[in-house]
Scaffold this motif. Structure first.
Motif, PDB file in Angstrom:
ATOM      1  N   ASP A  79      39.042  22.504  67.004  1.00  0.00           N
ATOM      2  CA  ASP A  79      39.346  23.935  67.021  1.00  0.00           C
ATOM      3  C   ASP A  79      39.689  24.328  65.597  1.00  0.00           C
ATOM      4  O   ASP A  79      40.855  24.372  65.214  1.00  0.00           O
ATOM      5  N   ILE A  80      38.649  24.562  64.787  1.00  0.00           N
ATOM      6  CA  ILE A  80      38.877  24.789  63.362  1.00  0.00           C
ATOM      7  C   ILE A  80      38.213  26.072  62.862  1.00  0.00           C
ATOM      8  O   ILE A  80      37.676  26.127  61.763  1.00  0.00           O
ATOM      9  N   GLU A  81      38.274  27.084  63.691  1.00  0.00           N
ATOM     10  CA  GLU A  81      37.997  28.477  63.319  1.00  0.00           C
ATOM     11  C   GLU A  81      36.744  28.664  62.455  1.00  0.00           C
ATOM     12  O   GLU A  81      36.823  29.065  61.300  1.00  0.00           O
ATOM     13  N   GLY A  82      35.591  28.396  63.032  1.00  0.00           N
ATOM     14  CA  GLY A  82      34.339  28.664  62.342  1.00  0.00           C
ATOM     15  C   GLY A  82      33.916  27.612  61.346  1.00  0.00           C
ATOM     16  O   GLY A  82      32.947  27.808  60.606  1.00  0.00           O
ATOM     17  N   HIS A  83      34.599  26.490  61.304  1.00  0.00           N
ATOM     18  CA  HIS A  83      34.253  25.399  60.381  1.00  0.00           C
ATOM     19  C   HIS A  83      33.755  24.176  61.158  1.00  0.00           C
ATOM     20  O   HIS A  83      33.555  23.111  60.596  1.00  0.00           O
ATOM     21  N   GLU A  84      33.539  24.350  62.446  1.00  0.00           N
ATOM     22  CA  GLU A  84      33.174  23.225  63.310  1.00  0.00           C
ATOM     23  C   GLU A  84      31.889  22.543  62.863  1.00  0.00           C
ATOM     24  O   GLU A  84      31.787  21.314  62.906  1.00  0.00           O
ATOM     25  N   ASP A  85      30.899  23.310  62.421  1.00  0.00           N
ATOM     26  CA  ASP A  85      29.639  22.697  61.998  1.00  0.00           C
ATOM     27  C   ASP A  85      29.815  21.824  60.759  1.00  0.00           C
ATOM     28  O   ASP A  85      29.166  20.787  60.633  1.00  0.00           O
ATOM     29  N   PHE A  86      30.707  22.195  59.852  1.00  0.00           N
ATOM     30  CA  PHE A  86      30.992  21.354  58.687  1.00  0.00           C
ATOM     31  C   PHE A  86      31.610  20.029  59.153  1.00  0.00           C
ATOM     32  O   PHE A  86      31.247  18.961  58.668  1.00  0.00           O
ATOM     33  N   PHE A  87      32.549  20.129  60.095  1.00  0.00           N
ATOM     34  CA  PHE A  87      33.145  18.918  60.666  1.00  0.00           C
ATOM     35  C   PHE A  87      32.063  18.028  61.267  1.00  0.00           C
ATOM     36  O   PHE A  87      32.030  16.822  61.025  1.00  0.00           O
ATOM     37  N   LEU A  88      31.174  18.600  62.061  1.00  0.00           N
ATOM     38  CA  LEU A  88      30.127  17.814  62.719  1.00  0.00           C
ATOM     39  C   LEU A  88      29.217  17.137  61.698  1.00  0.00           C
ATOM     40  O   LEU A  88      28.832  15.979  61.874  1.00  0.00           O
TER      41      LEU A  88
END
Length: 177
Positions: A79-88
């Motif tokens: 749950d990282i507010e619009g940064h999920e794709d970077f995490f993935l």
């Protein structure tokens, strides 16, 4: 409170697709005096200009896992507010090896501010065989509602989403009852 002292390790880092430093934006909740709340990785001056920012270390999840050893993680809440794709993108080894179930929120406002869509960034970030569904709660019961990746960009409000490998769908149904 949950007697997890020996089982949880807190690391004060932002998870992304690169190692280094990044700016964390302390959004609305922090303005009103909260010690915790809605924070996000900086997007743009237009989206973030009025909020206080702090510099934080940033790491790839694959690198963090390598340092931690051979543990297998099969579920993650991201749950990282619009940064999920970077995490993935920074967790590709883990995604391919462990094929985890990921619980996340889709907040399309953040993707719009980045000039993209949640559908456009999630599709190339997930390994083959991953599916997406919305988690619907009706009182004490929960259920999955199929939602193809292509439909995520059309969500009008913040939604709880599950990303999962198709072969783990039975595990998911068992977990949510």
């Amino acid at each position: 409170m949950n007697d997890l002292e020996d089982r949880v390790e807190v690391q004060q880092i932002a998870l992304s697709d690169a190692n280094g430093e990044t700016m964390l934006v302390l959004r609305e909740d922090f303005e009103s005096g909260s010690a915790t709340g809605n924070a996000s990785i900086a997007i743009s001056e237009d989206a973030d200009g009025r909020f206080r920012k702090i510099s934080v270390p940033m790491r790839r999840f694959d690198d963090v896992l390598t340092e931690m050893g051979k543990a297998k993680y099969l579920v993650a809440k991201v749950d990282i507010e619009g940064h999920e794709d970077f995490f993935l993108r920074g967790a590709q080894e883990w995604l391919h090896r462990d094929r985890p179930i990921i619980l996340t929120e889709i907040n399309n406002w953040f993707y719009q501010k980045r000039g993209t869509t949640s559908s456009a960034v999630f599709a190339p970030s997930l390994p083959d065989g991953y599916e997406t569904a919305l988690l619907r709660e009706d009182g004490a019961t929960s259920r999955l509602e199929a939602c193809p990746i292509e439909a995520l960009a059309g969500l009008r409000r913040v939604e709880t989403c599950l990303m999962y490998p198709a072969e783990r769908l039975d595990d998911l149904h068992e977990a949510i009852g």
